[in-house]
Design an enzyme around this catalytic site. Structure first.
Site, PDB file in Angstrom:
ATOM      1  N   LYS A 135      15.139  -2.333   3.294  1.00 32.17           N
ATOM      2  CA  LYS A 135      14.116  -1.806   2.294  1.00 32.17           C
ATOM      3  C   LYS A 135      14.605  -0.493   1.901  1.00 32.17           C
ATOM      4  CE  LYS A 135       9.777  -3.931   3.227  1.00 32.17           C
ATOM      5  NZ  LYS A 135       8.379  -3.835   3.358  1.00 32.17           N
ATOM      6  N   LYS A 180      -2.833 -14.530  -6.269  1.00 34.29           N
ATOM      7  CA  LYS A 180      -3.270 -14.190  -7.689  1.00 34.29           C
ATOM      8  C   LYS A 180      -2.415 -13.754  -8.735  1.00 34.29           C
ATOM      9  CE  LYS A 180      -4.478  -9.610  -7.402  1.00 34.29           C
ATOM     10  NZ  LYS A 180      -5.123  -8.481  -7.151  1.00 34.29           N
ATOM     11  N   ASP A 198      10.695   4.346   6.256  1.00 30.14           N
ATOM     12  CA  ASP A 198      10.418   2.943   6.796  1.00 30.14           C
ATOM     13  C   ASP A 198      11.460   2.553   7.613  1.00 30.14           C
ATOM     14  OD1 ASP A 198       8.765   0.039   5.183  1.00 30.14           O
ATOM     15  OD2 ASP A 198      10.045  -0.135   6.879  1.00 30.14           O
ATOM     16  N   CYS A 212      -5.379  -9.730   2.595  1.00 29.62           N
ATOM     17  CA  CYS A 212      -6.525  -9.027   3.073  1.00 29.62           C
ATOM     18  C   CYS A 212      -7.758  -9.626   3.204  1.00 29.62           C
ATOM     19  CB  CYS A 212      -6.818  -7.774   1.946  1.00 29.62           C
ATOM     20  SG  CYS A 212      -5.160  -6.795   1.334  1.00 29.62           S
ATOM     21  N   VAL A 230       0.917  -1.217   0.233  1.00 27.61           N
ATOM     22  CA  VAL A 230      -0.134   0.036  -0.194  1.00 27.61           C
ATOM     23  C   VAL A 230       1.048   1.396   0.145  1.00 27.61           C
ATOM     24  CG1 VAL A 230      -1.616   1.272   1.364  1.00 27.61           C
ATOM     25  CG2 VAL A 230      -1.850  -1.116   1.136  1.00 27.61           C
ATOM     26  N   ARG A 265      -5.934  -2.887  -5.115  1.00 28.95           N
ATOM     27  CA  ARG A 265      -5.696  -4.455  -5.440  1.00 28.95           C
ATOM     28  C   ARG A 265      -4.258  -4.628  -5.536  1.00 28.95           C
ATOM     29  NH1 ARG A 265      -9.866  -5.392  -9.810  1.00 28.95           N
ATOM     30  NH2 ARG A 265      -9.127  -3.225 -10.134  1.00 28.95           N
ATOM     31  N   GLU A 266      -3.751  -5.543  -5.176  1.00 28.71           N
ATOM     32  CA  GLU A 266      -2.216  -5.820  -5.532  1.00 28.71           C
ATOM     33  C   GLU A 266      -2.334  -6.281  -7.041  1.00 28.71           C
ATOM     34  OE1 GLU A 266      -0.173  -8.670  -3.028  1.00 28.71           O
ATOM     35  OE2 GLU A 266      -0.952  -7.700  -1.238  1.00 28.71           O
TER      36      GLU A 266
HETATM   37  C1  UGA Z   1      -8.574  -6.795  -1.977  1.00 32.03           C
HETATM   38  C2  UGA Z   1      -9.625  -5.878  -2.671  1.00 32.03           C
HETATM   39  O1  UGA Z   1     -10.010  -6.120  -3.832  1.00 32.03           O
HETATM   40  C3  UGA Z   1      -9.072  -4.458  -2.587  1.00 32.03           C
HETATM   41  O2  UGA Z   1     -10.084  -3.473  -2.934  1.00 32.03           O
HETATM   42  C4  UGA Z   1      -8.476  -4.100  -1.214  1.00 32.03           C
HETATM   43  O3  UGA Z   1      -7.994  -2.825  -1.217  1.00 32.03           O
HETATM   44  C5  UGA Z   1      -7.231  -5.033  -0.626  1.00 32.03           C
HETATM   45  O4  UGA Z   1      -7.950  -6.485  -0.749  1.00 32.03           O
HETATM   46  C6  UGA Z   1      -6.872  -4.611   0.652  1.00 32.03           C
HETATM   47  O5  UGA Z   1      -7.801  -4.855   1.625  1.00 32.03           O
HETATM   48  O6  UGA Z   1      -5.949  -4.076   0.670  1.00 32.03           O
HETATM   49  P1  UGA Z   1      -6.162  -7.965  -3.297  1.00 32.03           P
HETATM   50  O7  UGA Z   1      -6.366  -8.730  -1.931  1.00 32.03           O
HETATM   51  O8  UGA Z   1      -5.074  -7.398  -3.647  1.00 32.03           O
HETATM   52  O9  UGA Z   1      -7.444  -6.844  -2.970  1.00 32.03           O
HETATM   53  O10 UGA Z   1      -6.580  -8.892  -4.434  1.00 32.03           O
HETATM   54  P2  UGA Z   1      -8.099  -9.168  -5.172  1.00 32.03           P
HETATM   55  O11 UGA Z   1      -7.935  -9.146  -6.520  1.00 32.03           O
HETATM   56  O12 UGA Z   1      -9.193  -8.742  -4.352  1.00 32.03           O
HETATM   57  O13 UGA Z   1      -7.968 -10.800  -4.900  1.00 32.03           O
HETATM   58  C7  UGA Z   1      -8.412 -11.564  -3.620  1.00 32.03           C
HETATM   59  C8  UGA Z   1      -8.406 -12.849  -3.560  1.00 32.03           C
HETATM   60  O14 UGA Z   1      -9.505 -13.275  -4.358  1.00 32.03           O
HETATM   61  C9  UGA Z   1      -7.187 -13.652  -4.810  1.00 32.03           C
HETATM   62  O15 UGA Z   1      -6.885 -14.740  -4.277  1.00 32.03           O
HETATM   63  C10 UGA Z   1      -8.087 -13.903  -6.030  1.00 32.03           C
HETATM   64  O16 UGA Z   1      -7.458 -14.799  -6.762  1.00 32.03           O
HETATM   65  C11 UGA Z   1      -9.385 -14.389  -5.496  1.00 32.03           C
HETATM   66  N1  UGA Z   1     -10.593 -13.988  -6.431  1.00 32.03           N
HETATM   67  C12 UGA Z   1     -10.847 -12.803  -6.824  1.00 32.03           C
HETATM   68  C13 UGA Z   1     -11.337 -15.013  -6.774  1.00 32.03           C
HETATM   69  O17 UGA Z   1     -11.153 -16.284  -6.277  1.00 32.03           O
HETATM   70  N2  UGA Z   1     -12.381 -14.662  -7.695  1.00 32.03           N
HETATM   71  C14 UGA Z   1     -12.760 -13.609  -8.138  1.00 32.03           C
HETATM   72  O18 UGA Z   1     -13.850 -13.309  -8.723  1.00 32.03           O
HETATM   73  C15 UGA Z   1     -12.004 -12.360  -7.623  1.00 32.03           C
END
Ligand code: UGA
Length: 449
Positions: free
Chosen positions: A36, A322, A31, A261, A12, A155-156
């Site tokens: 880092k 992911k 940091d 997250c 972040v 999102r990452e």
């Molecule tokens: C998530 C949220 O999407 C962000 O909005 C938020 O800012 C972030 O958490 C956080 O709290 O910092 P992130 O964890 O980076 O983001 O990734 P996502 O793209 O949301 O995916 C999370 C998980 O769900 C991954 O394992 C992904 O593969 C899985 N996923 C996502 C599914 O299995 N199916 C989907 O349709 C979408």
């Protein structure tokens, strides 16, 4: 141009610092991890995030972005301080706030002029008030400050575009003019800005992540039903997604959600409910389905291998939680790999970005340099992360080098019929029909896993 200090150089902090600098602000990033900061000063990124290196390099060159381990330097001219430190899960599921506490205390002890302290880390409802209290108590002499909650929704893997093109910005504070001052920083992004109170802003973050996790668990549960009833969950999701009230995003069935997250935030929200005397039925179900989804994939592999994983070799494609990230925290792939090894399988694994983390964390895996190497000689090949480079592999080559042509697609990357034509015994997730024939499904049991 505003003067901003960002505390934390993680997934972040770095995109936030880089993007604010790109918008013309002067940003000092702090940091306490000397290594880092040394790496960043040498132009090396401590994390992988598409576009981040270029963004950082451009803004460092332009003199708008710098890095330091010194709070004094970071806070010297700061009008705003963004706290972007980690909030890992404590053993009981509650968020562990030790890094937020340490940052708040150090800010309090170091600040020499009034400033706005903005919290971006995901923190339990009430943490904003708690942070303000810590700062007041830790200041050697009273200096004005305001605390604003600005939950991060990026999102990452797409952090930079998520920052630059947000759906909304949420700001919560008990000090309206401080929230409005933070709003000025976000105005160039032309997205709706919601100003509310501290606790509501903190809750919006948890509710948003929990809702998205619920969507994923919902479609994952539907996927299991599809397998039993002979329907294809990818088409079901498509058919549902056209309905604007439902929307097509976050309806991809797979191996369950992972990352730093969703697992932690759903658990923390459930815990907040529990500690306030409420039984979080839906959140508990969301977590249970998510756990089962990982186990379900192992059951599938085991069934296809004749009921035992003992002495089998399984190839794994994808270890990050992911695509487009090197992050393996709470990765479904890590759980699956550990379980395969616990049940006696050898695991050959490849991930385009996460090998370094995976080798450290998954003792006993056989690391590979490519998808082809991971497939060589294996009894089954499993897709666990939907990287683009896995979408168009040379499947003839893969099948020829495998010991058994068993392909378990945990992310529904492929068309079942095409894979069958390539000669694979193919199993996706929730694809009971459409090329693979009705499956018997698996009993909803997690025994022996
Ligand atoms: C998530 C949220 O999407 C962000 O909005 C938020 O800012 C972030 O958490 C956080 O709290 O910092 P992130 O964890 O980076 O983001 O990734 P996502 O793209 O949301 O995916 C999370 C998980 O769900 C991954 O394992 C992904 O593969 C899985 N996923 C996502 C599914 O299995 N199916 C989907 O349709 C979408």
């Amino acid at each position: 141009m505003k003067n901003i200090c960002v505390i934390g150089t993680g997934y972040v902090g770095l995109p936030t610092a880089g993007c604010f600098a790109d918008l013309g602000n002067r940003v000092v990033t702090v940091d306490i991890d000397e290594r880092k900061i040394q790496r960043l000063l040498a132009g090396q990124m401590p994390i992988y995030e598409p576009g981040l290196e270029e963004l950082i390099e451009r803004n460092v060159k332009a003199g708008r972005l710098s890095f330091t381990t010194s709070y004094e330097e970071g806070l010297r001219d700061a009008e705003y301080v963004f706290i972007c430190v980690g909030t890992p899960s404590a053993v009981d599921g509650e968020a562990d706030l030790k890094y937020v506490r340490a940052a708040a205390q150090t800010i309090a002890q170091t600040m020499t002029h009034p400033m706005i302290i903005v919290n971006k880390s995901t923190v339990p409802v009430g943490t904003g008030d708690w942070t303000a209290e810590i700062i007041s108590k830790s200041q050697p002499k009273p200096i004005d400050f305001a605390v604003v909650s600005c939950p991060e929704f990026l999102r990452e893997g797409s952090a930079i575009s998520d920052f630059m093109k947000p759906d909304r910005t949420v700001l919560g504070s008990n000090n309206r003019s401080a929230a409005e001052a933070v709003a000025e920083l976000y105005e160039p992004l032309h997205a709706p800005i919601l100003i509310t109170d501290l606790r509501t802003a903190e809750m919006i973050k948890y509710a948003s992540n929990a809702f998205l996790a619920t969507k994923i668990s919902f479609i994952n549960e539907i996927s299991i039903i599809c397998e039993r009833l002979g329907a294809d969950v990818t088409e079901v999701a498509r058919g549902m997604g056209y309905d604007k009230r439902i929307g097509s995003q976050f309806l991809q069935a797979g191996v369950g959600y992972g990352g730093s997250c969703f697992p932690k935030d759903v658990k923390a929200l459930a815990n907040m409910a529990l500690t306030h005397g409420m039984h979080p039925q839906l959140l508990n179900a969301v977590m249970e389905i998510n756990d089962f989804q990982r186990k379900h994939i192992i059951l599938k592999i085991r069934d296809l291998l004749g009921g035992s994983l003992e002495d089998k070799t399984v190839g794994v494609l994808g270890l990050a939680f992911k695509e487009n990230t090197d992050d393996t925290r709470e990765s479904p792939a890590s759980t699956v790999v550990r379980s395969l090894m616990n049940q006696g399988a050898r695991v050959k694994a490849y991930d385009p970005m996460a090998m370094e983390h995976a080798i450290r964390e998954l003792d006993g895996i056989i690391p590979c340099q490519s998808a082809y190497e991971a497939a060589e000689g294996v009894d089954a090949l499993v897709i666990l992360t939907p990287w683009n480079e896995f979408k168009n592999l040379d499947f003839e080559r893969i099948r020829r080098t495998m010991h058994e042509p068993i392909l378990v697609d945990g992310r529904n990357l492929y068309d079942p019929e095409t894979m069958r034509q390539h000669g694979f015994v193919y199993r996706g997730v929730g694809r009971g029909y459409n090329g693979e024939g009705r499956t018997n499904g698996h009993a909803h049991t997690t025994s022996a896993l």
